[in-house]
Scaffold this active site. Structure first.
Site, PDB file in Angstrom:
ATOM      1  CG  HIS A 156      54.097  33.805  67.105  1.00 35.98           C
ATOM      2  ND1 HIS A 156      54.018  32.835  66.131  1.00 35.98           N
ATOM      3  CD2 HIS A 156      53.033  33.586  67.914  1.00 35.98           C
ATOM      4  CE1 HIS A 156      52.957  32.078  66.333  1.00 35.98           C
ATOM      5  NE2 HIS A 156      52.341  32.513  67.424  1.00 35.98           N
ATOM      6  CG  HIS A 173      46.866  34.387  61.573  1.00 31.92           C
ATOM      7  ND1 HIS A 173      48.104  33.856  61.246  1.00 31.92           N
ATOM      8  CD2 HIS A 173      46.448  33.705  62.680  1.00 31.92           C
ATOM      9  CE1 HIS A 173      48.422  32.911  62.108  1.00 31.92           C
ATOM     10  NE2 HIS A 173      47.434  32.791  62.989  1.00 31.92           N
ATOM     11  CG  HIS A 222      44.687  35.043  66.115  1.00 28.67           C
ATOM     12  ND1 HIS A 222      45.833  35.692  66.515  1.00 28.67           N
ATOM     13  CD2 HIS A 222      45.046  33.737  65.917  1.00 28.67           C
ATOM     14  CE1 HIS A 222      46.839  34.829  66.555  1.00 28.67           C
ATOM     15  NE2 HIS A 222      46.387  33.637  66.206  1.00 28.67           N
ATOM     16  CG  ASP A 272      50.126  34.532  65.285  1.00 21.14           C
ATOM     17  OD1 ASP A 272      50.939  35.156  65.988  1.00 21.14           O
ATOM     18  OD2 ASP A 272      49.745  33.371  65.541  1.00 21.14           O
ATOM     19  CG  ASP A 293      49.384  30.213  69.673  1.00 23.40           C
ATOM     20  OD1 ASP A 293      48.272  30.268  69.119  1.00 23.40           O
ATOM     21  OD2 ASP A 293      50.435  30.574  69.105  1.00 23.40           O
ATOM     22  CG  HIS A 294      47.744  34.292  69.849  1.00 24.78           C
ATOM     23  ND1 HIS A 294      48.496  35.441  69.705  1.00 24.78           N
ATOM     24  CD2 HIS A 294      48.351  33.351  69.081  1.00 24.78           C
ATOM     25  CE1 HIS A 294      49.503  35.208  68.882  1.00 24.78           C
ATOM     26  NE2 HIS A 294      49.437  33.943  68.490  1.00 24.78           N
TER      27      HIS A 294
END
Length: 312
Positions: free
Chosen positions: A263, A137, A61, A207, A65-66
């Protein structure tokens, strides 16, 4: 051989001990990258992995941070004169987000980038498949499953002898074609081999809150990498993440052989988080991965080592 290399195991923001999410899966010389948070190029360099060997990147996604390490990865590939195309897979809006950052600054890649927006998909590659599935998410988000194709059973000497087969080109033809005519008889591959050997299955949720869809797609996984950002529902609040206890329950219900609690929120030290995991997980076989942990699949299970502690 299959290896899972944790390049970043933390959530939301990097800390002194861990970077944000990025997981490299190495299979038969190929490196697949799942998520690419900021600093992924540095983490790959530290782990001794070349970005030039990455042809497929799977983004869960588009929270920073991804994916914020994608631009640096692409620029590094370009700096090293990459010519092979790069494939980037992700949820809805992947095309828009990737195209936008490719137009940022005075930079244009000198190689082709193919962008694939996925829903619930099953992608077939050489020797393996990657499945994508929706997770919960609050934004378009996917989980992924790496599934090695099942392998034929081993040739059994007693069955080969029964049909007068002793090896050589005839067995190669039987393996390629699945059946041969031999001395007036039709022989099928399964006539002279043992049970098929199940391919390795690795599931990564990205997530998410715990969902039934995650459980279904992770059923029987050799390794389940599940969001476990928080130790308690109170710490999680109304965010779209899972707690350690919830991740352990998913692993228990889907009969995962090994659970990686992923995570981890920056508020927890490793020791505090590990103690909480021991309390919540009970009979579940779990791991709290650290940056540069490597899981190598051998003889039906994963062995764990750390690149920094073991000297590479």
């Amino acid at each position: 051989m299959l290896e899972v290399i944790f390049l970043g195991t933390g959530g939301i923001m990097p800390t002194r001990e861990r970077n944000v999410p990025a997981i490299a899966l190495r299979y038969n010389g190929e490196i697949l990258l799942f998520d690419a948070g900021e600093g992924t190029v540095r983490q790959m360099n530290t782990a001794g992995l070349s970005p030039m060997k990455v042809d497929k990147i799977f983004i869960t996604h588009f929270h920073g941070d991804h994916y914020l390490g994608l631009a640096a990865l692409i620029q590094t590939m370009n700096l090293w004169n990459r010519e092979r195309p790069l494939h980037i897979y992700g949820p809805k809006y992947t095309f828009e987000f990737v195209q936008n950052f490719l137009k940022t600054g005075f930079f244009r890649p000198g190689f082709d980038i193919h962008i694939h927006e996925l829903g619930e998909s099953r992608l077939k590659f050489n020797g393996y498949e990657v499945w994508s599935f929706g997770v919960e998410h609050g934004v378009p988000a996917l989980g992924y499953v790496f599934k090695e194709r099942d392998k034929r059973g081993k040739f059994l000497p007693e069955k080969l002898a029964r049909y007068g087969l002793s090896g050589g080109p005839v067995l190669g033809k039987l393996e390629r074609e699945g059946r041969i005519e031999w001395k007036g008889r039709i022989i099928h591959l399964e006539d002279v081999t043992g049970p098929r050997r199940r391919g390795v299955k690795v599931a990564y949720t990205g997530d998410t809150r715990p969902t039934e869809r995650v459980r279904l797609f992770s059923e029987g996984a050799d390794l389940l990498i599940h969001d476990a950002t928080y130790l308690s529902p109170e710490h999680r609040g109304d965010s779209y993440h899972s707690t350690v206890g919830e991740a352990c329950e998913v692993a228990r219900r889907c009969s995962a052989k090994l659970l990686a609690l992923f995570h981890r929120a920056f508020r927890y030290s490793y020791e505090e988080y590990l103690e909480g995991a021991r309390f919540h997980c009970g009979d579940v076989n779990f791991l709290v991965p650290r940056d540069f942990d490597v899981l190598t699949h051998r003889a039906g299970k994963f062995d764990v080592r750390n690149l920094l502690e073991d000297g590479g």
